[in-house]
Design a protein around this motif. Sequence first.
Motif, PDB file in Angstrom:
ATOM      1  N   GLY A 280       0.813  -1.210   0.000  1.00 56.36           N
ATOM      2  CA  GLY A 280       0.000   0.000   0.000  1.00 56.36           C
ATOM      3  C   GLY A 280       0.847   1.260   0.000  1.00 56.36           C
ATOM      4  N   GLU A 281       1.933   1.231   0.752  1.00 60.33           N
ATOM      5  CA  GLU A 281       2.840   2.380   0.812  1.00 60.33           C
ATOM      6  C   GLU A 281       3.461   2.639  -0.556  1.00 60.33           C
ATOM      7  OE1 GLU A 281       7.342   3.178   2.495  1.00 60.33           O
ATOM      8  OE2 GLU A 281       6.042   1.805   3.589  1.00 60.33           O
ATOM      9  N   TYR A 282       3.904   1.575  -1.234  1.00 61.62           N
ATOM     10  CA  TYR A 282       4.536   1.744  -2.539  1.00 61.62           C
ATOM     11  C   TYR A 282       3.533   2.265  -3.563  1.00 61.62           C
ATOM     12  CZ  TYR A 282       8.366  -1.015  -0.550  1.00 61.62           C
ATOM     13  OH  TYR A 282       9.395  -1.472   0.228  1.00 61.62           O
ATOM     14  N   LEU A 283       2.284   1.835  -3.461  1.00 60.95           N
ATOM     15  CA  LEU A 283       1.259   2.370  -4.357  1.00 60.95           C
ATOM     16  C   LEU A 283       1.058   3.860  -4.124  1.00 60.95           C
ATOM     17  CD1 LEU A 283      -1.400  -0.474  -4.272  1.00 60.95           C
ATOM     18  CD2 LEU A 283      -0.316   0.434  -6.336  1.00 60.95           C
ATOM     19  N   ARG A 284       1.011   4.264  -2.873  1.00 62.67           N
ATOM     20  CA  ARG A 284       0.836   5.694  -2.578  1.00 62.67           C
ATOM     21  C   ARG A 284       2.010   6.505  -3.103  1.00 62.67           C
ATOM     22  NH1 ARG A 284      -1.143   3.321   2.128  1.00 62.67           N
ATOM     23  NH2 ARG A 284       0.819   3.624   3.250  1.00 62.67           N
ATOM     24  N   ASP A 285       3.204   5.911  -3.075  1.00 64.35           N
ATOM     25  CA  ASP A 285       4.379   6.612  -3.583  1.00 64.35           C
ATOM     26  C   ASP A 285       4.235   6.974  -5.056  1.00 64.35           C
ATOM     27  OD1 ASP A 285       5.622   6.527  -1.143  1.00 64.35           O
ATOM     28  OD2 ASP A 285       6.931   4.838  -1.621  1.00 64.35           O
ATOM     29  N   ILE A 286       3.535   6.142  -5.833  1.00 62.00           N
ATOM     30  CA  ILE A 286       3.385   6.427  -7.256  1.00 62.00           C
ATOM     31  C   ILE A 286       2.035   7.065  -7.567  1.00 62.00           C
ATOM     32  CG2 ILE A 286       4.971   4.582  -7.878  1.00 62.00           C
ATOM     33  CD1 ILE A 286       2.564   2.929  -8.807  1.00 62.00           C
ATOM     34  N   GLY A 287       1.263   7.381  -6.535  1.00 63.13           N
ATOM     35  CA  GLY A 287       0.028   8.118  -6.728  1.00 63.13           C
ATOM     36  C   GLY A 287      -1.212   7.279  -6.880  1.00 63.13           C
ATOM     37  N   LEU A 288      -1.159   6.014  -6.451  1.00 68.91           N
ATOM     38  CA  LEU A 288      -2.324   5.147  -6.548  1.00 68.91           C
ATOM     39  C   LEU A 288      -2.726   4.667  -5.158  1.00 68.91           C
ATOM     40  CD1 LEU A 288      -1.396   2.956  -9.655  1.00 68.91           C
ATOM     41  CD2 LEU A 288      -2.993   4.873  -9.568  1.00 68.91           C
ATOM     42  N   GLY A 289      -3.944   4.115  -5.055  1.00 67.07           N
ATOM     43  CA  GLY A 289      -4.426   3.590  -3.787  1.00 67.07           C
ATOM     44  C   GLY A 289      -5.292   4.572  -3.037  1.00 67.07           C
ATOM     45  N   ASN A 290      -5.938   4.054  -1.991  1.00 69.30           N
ATOM     46  CA  ASN A 290      -6.846   4.862  -1.165  1.00 69.30           C
ATOM     47  C   ASN A 290      -7.920   5.541  -2.012  1.00 69.30           C
ATOM     48  OD1 ASN A 290      -5.512   4.193   1.190  1.00 69.30           O
ATOM     49  ND2 ASN A 290      -4.189   5.995   1.146  1.00 69.30           N
ATOM     50  N   GLY A 291      -8.497   4.762  -2.916  1.00 69.48           N
ATOM     51  CA  GLY A 291      -9.574   5.292  -3.741  1.00 69.48           C
ATOM     52  C   GLY A 291      -9.131   5.894  -5.052  1.00 69.48           C
ATOM     53  N   SER A 292      -7.828   6.090  -5.234  1.00 66.96           N
ATOM     54  CA  SER A 292      -7.304   6.629  -6.488  1.00 66.96           C
ATOM     55  C   SER A 292      -6.803   5.461  -7.316  1.00 66.96           C
ATOM     56  CB  SER A 292      -6.168   7.618  -6.207  1.00 66.96           C
ATOM     57  OG  SER A 292      -5.524   7.979  -7.410  1.00 66.96           O
ATOM     58  N   GLY A 293      -7.624   5.023  -8.301  1.00 66.12           N
ATOM     59  CA  GLY A 293      -7.256   3.802  -8.992  1.00 66.12           C
ATOM     60  C   GLY A 293      -7.257   3.859 -10.497  1.00 66.12           C
TER      61      GLY A 293
END
Length: 294
Positions: free
Chosen positions: A102-115
């Motif tokens: 999840g952390e790595y996804l957030r690093d590239i701007g994805l996750g937490n509803g942004s898909g």
Amino acid sequence: MINLENAYVLQSKNRKFSEFYLCYCGYARCESLHSFGPAVRPNYLIHLILDGKGIFRIGEVQYELSAGQGFLIEPEVQTFYQADKDSPWTYLWVGFSGSRAGEYLRDIGLGNGSGIFRCEETERLKRMLIDILKKNTYTIENDFYRESFLLSFFAVLSGHIDGKNLSREETENVYVREALEYIQNNYHYGIRVSDISDYVGISRGYLHTLFTKNLNQSPQEYLVNYRITRAEHLLSITDLSVEGVAQSCGYSDPLVFSKLFKKKTGRTPSAYRKADWERTRSELREKQQHLDSL
């Protein structure tokens, strides 16, 4: 590798890595109106559309997507997707999990509803996927190949994904976290604040602003404090000379190190070591006396 009609799937059942690992990946040319769901997944899953078009639905929101676009499915989130009737899509997918996924996804701007995202490197990612599909037998070598594929896949996305929507606060947290990790991994070299800001990719002034806002100290203060803390540890548990401790903490001049150490701790490195060893011996004597009295 499982060879299905118009599809190739690689399933990775071994879990050598825990922070970030590949679960499965594949490539498929879908039939008209081919669909999946509504369903939930136990792991993260990225689809990247290579050709054609279709729809992706999450909750009550539906997206019409085409070549060059992609979508992320997060664990335990119900989704539905379907190929177009007249121009069904061809896509690749990568399923992954791990404690830091999840952390790595957030690093590239994805996750937490942004898909939903766009990435023009579809051919490059397709070639990478085809290469890893060939690593379909269990060997230690292939385990590492699959891990490197997942990291490389994210590296390409991070450099070419369009549509990042991190909030300002999330972006600042990424910069600070990366700066701290750089310091912790490189403090023993003669790094400077400019090296930290260059690594993170922001100006020294902005880095200073973020550190004072989030850590209540400047990058230089944090770097010095971290080095002195490490020096205290080395003086306590090793018999390295003061010069050796200085070099191990990024100081080429032991005199500069000694002056800075005394300024921060109130003692010279030698005095600190002597006091620490005396305290340790005193504690050991007290423990032994307690054991003797039992």
